[in-house]
Design an enzyme around this catalytic site. Structure first.
Site, PDB file in Angstrom:
ATOM      1  N   SER A   1     -32.186  29.803 -34.216  1.00  0.00           N
ATOM      2  CA  SER A   1     -33.385  28.799 -34.603  1.00  0.00           C
ATOM      3  C   SER A   1     -34.211  29.520 -35.672  1.00  0.00           C
ATOM      4  O   SER A   1     -35.188  28.829 -35.986  1.00  0.00           O
ATOM      5  CB  SER A   1     -34.228  28.985 -33.158  1.00  0.00           C
ATOM      6  OG  SER A   1     -33.633  27.826 -32.363  1.00  0.00           O
TER       7      SER A   1
ATOM      8  N   LYS B   1     -44.734  30.664 -34.448  1.00  0.00           N
ATOM      9  CA  LYS B   1     -44.113  29.512 -33.523  1.00  0.00           C
ATOM     10  C   LYS B   1     -44.593  29.584 -32.277  1.00  0.00           C
ATOM     11  O   LYS B   1     -45.165  30.499 -31.608  1.00  0.00           O
ATOM     12  CB  LYS B   1     -42.750  30.199 -33.532  1.00  0.00           C
ATOM     13  CG  LYS B   1     -41.541  28.949 -32.858  1.00  0.00           C
ATOM     14  CD  LYS B   1     -40.225  29.762 -32.689  1.00  0.00           C
ATOM     15  CE  LYS B   1     -39.330  28.481 -32.190  1.00  0.00           C
ATOM     16  NZ  LYS B   1     -37.874  29.118 -32.271  1.00  0.00           N
TER      17      LYS B   1
ATOM     18  N   SER C   1     -34.459  25.500 -33.388  1.00  0.00           N
ATOM     19  CA  SER C   1     -35.827  24.869 -32.977  1.00  0.00           C
ATOM     20  C   SER C   1     -36.968  25.283 -33.749  1.00  0.00           C
ATOM     21  O   SER C   1     -38.113  24.528 -33.638  1.00  0.00           O
ATOM     22  CB  SER C   1     -35.833  25.764 -31.494  1.00  0.00           C
ATOM     23  OG  SER C   1     -36.297  26.962 -31.680  1.00  0.00           O
TER      24      SER C   1
HETATM   25  N1  GLN Z   1     -29.990  25.427 -31.537  1.00  0.00           N
HETATM   26  C1  GLN Z   1     -29.710  26.373 -30.735  1.00  0.00           C
HETATM   27  C2  GLN Z   1     -29.945  25.712 -29.073  1.00  0.00           C
HETATM   28  O1  GLN Z   1     -30.281  24.799 -29.122  1.00  0.00           O
HETATM   29  C3  GLN Z   1     -30.464  27.638 -30.709  1.00  0.00           C
HETATM   30  C4  GLN Z   1     -31.690  27.662 -30.188  1.00  0.00           C
HETATM   31  C5  GLN Z   1     -32.572  28.853 -30.575  1.00  0.00           C
HETATM   32  O2  GLN Z   1     -31.875  29.725 -31.328  1.00  0.00           O
HETATM   33  N2  GLN Z   1     -33.602  28.890 -30.028  1.00  0.00           N
HETATM   34  O3  GLN Z   1     -29.620  26.450 -28.185  1.00  0.00           O
END
Ligand code: GLN
Length: 516
Positions: free
Chosen positions: A188, A89, A164
């Protein structure tokens, strides 16, 4: 089996074929690079990769092949996963490849150091295929907030791959990589896993070093594995986990025996708790149906299934969206036009430090990042701190107590990973609250620091798209997740007649394209 067929198997199978000499790592890496070239680019490509690391990946593969050919201690000392490629990532820093965090503000920036997890991949001689797409600074649930265009879901190219870490999940689902690294602050790793039919794990907070993961919310962030099988994630967590003196929150005694636990193959006598607050109302019917089927399978395998209540989980989302932006607003202050990446001069007036900073941040950050910086700064400001940030921290304690009470009754907890299957690109882009709701089932684990695993639970009746099943265990008991997850996976695959990804229609089309 040639290398182009082999890319559809698990990392464990690839490792066995490399060890037996049936294929070489160069062939395996080249087959993945060919697959990336066939499906990732163009208008309707998957767009999982922001950077492809062709030369270095092939060089590492050639070195592994040479060591194996030489035999003796050179071959014996190779790690079990040596020569098996992986994607990383693009929030995790790497020497020799750009790191963007999905943001314009870091476009072209090269890290002078490797993240600890990357050092560990290099030590295991795993070729790094490249860096994967993500929502800018890991803020989002759809990968649409990337400054470099969205990633598409390999099951349906008009749908989101989750976020994400949509790039890592899509790369693994589309057979562009057998393994990937993700980061999970609120879901994410797990929510993208759920909507792409892949496996993803958020380890116990501190089980895997965060050194070199660009910080979003430091008290919640955790690096973890993405794969197509439960065993593969266990093998990968064994590579990347362990104590790291460079991360002050790193555990000295993280869970071990993860792959052994995945291979154990029984759940007899285990107690599994359904979290009352994390299913039912608000969850898609097809998600609920697959969830109930998984419960039946586990019951049939000898586990005792009971219902437990975690009464404060209803406040988790609200608490998260105060704590996460608060920490992010502080962590992102360092992108100031002086130290990293982009520098923008003000349109008018003298280029003072304040003006350069303002111009750089205005041009470099996208809307979602700005929204969260503003939210976080507000929540931390004098006069509001106690009402917002202080209250959220109290909720966090209550959620930790809910977990402690639940784990006094059961060995692991179970829920759907995400309330819905993959939605259409654009559907929730202008509705932040609808986007945030995707994480309702994943966020409690981050607030409490406990480990969570998602695995595919089948396809929803309404739309034929993957549904994720989430398992949660007490801190440091990551091995339990792998044990229960692997059993459930084998029961489900026996029903389906093979891996769920064999049923993905868009993948069949892209495979045909590749064969040409
Ligand atoms: N979707 C969540 C957010 O927008 C989690 C993001 C993540 O785990 N990096 O904060």
């Amino acid at each position: 089996m040639n290398a182009h067929e082999l890319i559809r198997s698990s990392a464990a199978v690839m490792a066995a074929k490399l060890a037996s000499g049936e294929i070489t790592s160069v062939e395996l890496v080249q087959a993945h690079l060919d697959r990336i070239a066939a499906v990732d680019g163009g208008d309707r490509g998957v767009n999982a990769f922001l950077h492809v690391n062709t030369e270095e990946a092939l060089a590492v593969a050639a070195d592994v092949d040479a060591r194996r050919a030489r035999g003796g201690s050179d071959a014996r000392e190779l790690h079990e996963l040596a020569g098996v490629p992986i994607a990383v990532k693009d929030l995790i820093v790497t020497i020799g490849q750009p790191t963007t965090a999905g943001s314009k503000i870091l476009e072209g920036w090269m890290s002078p150091y490797d993240a600890t997890v990357v050092k560990k991949l290099r030590a295991a001689r795993m070729p790094i295929l490249g860096k994967t797409n993500l929502d800018e600074f890991a803020m989002g649930s759809s990968t649409e907030h990337s400054a470099y265009g969205p990633t598409r879901n390999p099951w349906d190219l008009d749908r989101i791959p989750g976020g994400s870490g949509g790039g890592s999940a899509a790369a693994v689902a589309a057979f562009e990589a057998p393994l990937a690294l993700g980061t999970d602050t609120g879901g994410s790793i797990r929510q993208p896993g759920a909507v792409t039919g892949t496996v993803g794990v958020k380890p116990t907070y501190g089980a895997v070093s965060r050194y070199g993961a660009i910080a979003m919310a430091s008290s919640l962030d955790q690096i973890g594995p993405v794969s197509r099988t439960v065993l593969d994630s266990a093998l990968l967590q064994e590579v990347i986990g362990g104590h790291d003196p460079q991360d002050s929150t790193s555990l000295t005694d993280p869970s071990t025996g993860l792959a052994d636990a995945a291979r154990l193959g029984n759940v007899k006598g285990m107690k599994i708790g359904i979290i009352k607050e994390l299913h039912g109302e608000g969850y898609q019917a097809g998600v609920e149906n697959r969830f109930n089927e998984s419960l039946e399978l586990l019951r049939g395998a000898g586990a005792e299934i009971v219902e437990v209540s975690c009464p404060n989980f209803g406040y988790a989302l609200g608490a998260y969206y105060l704590i996460m932006p608060s920490e992010a607003s502080s962590n992102l202050a360092k992108f100031d036009g002086v130290r990293f990446g982009m520098r923008k001069l003000p349109a008018e007036g003298p280029p003072t430090i304040e003006r350069v900073m303002a111009a750089t941040r205005a041009a470099g950050f996208g809307d979602e990042v700005k929204r969260r910086i503003i939210l976080g700064t507000y929540a931390l400001s004098a006069g509001y701190y106690d009402a917002y940030y202080g209250s959220a921290q109290k909720v966090r304690t209550l959620i930790q107590r809910d977990f402690a009470a639940a784990f006094a009754q059961v060995d692991v907890l179970i829920s759907p990973t995400s309330p819905t299957t993959a939605f259409k690109l654009g559907e929730k882009l202008n509705d932040p609250l609808a986007m945030y709701l995707n994480d309702v089932a994943t966020i409690p684990a981050n607030l409490a620091g406990v480990p969570g695993l998602t695995l595919p639970g089948g396809l929803a009746d309404e739309d034929g798209l993957p549904v994720g099943i989430q398992l949660l265990a007490p801190a440091r008991e990551d091995a339990r997740l792998y044990r229960v997850g692997a059993v459930l996976e084998s029961l489900l695959e026996a029903q389906w007649g093979g891996p769920i990804l064999d049923q993905a229609p868009a993948l069949a089309q892209t495979a045909a394209k590749e064969a040409k």
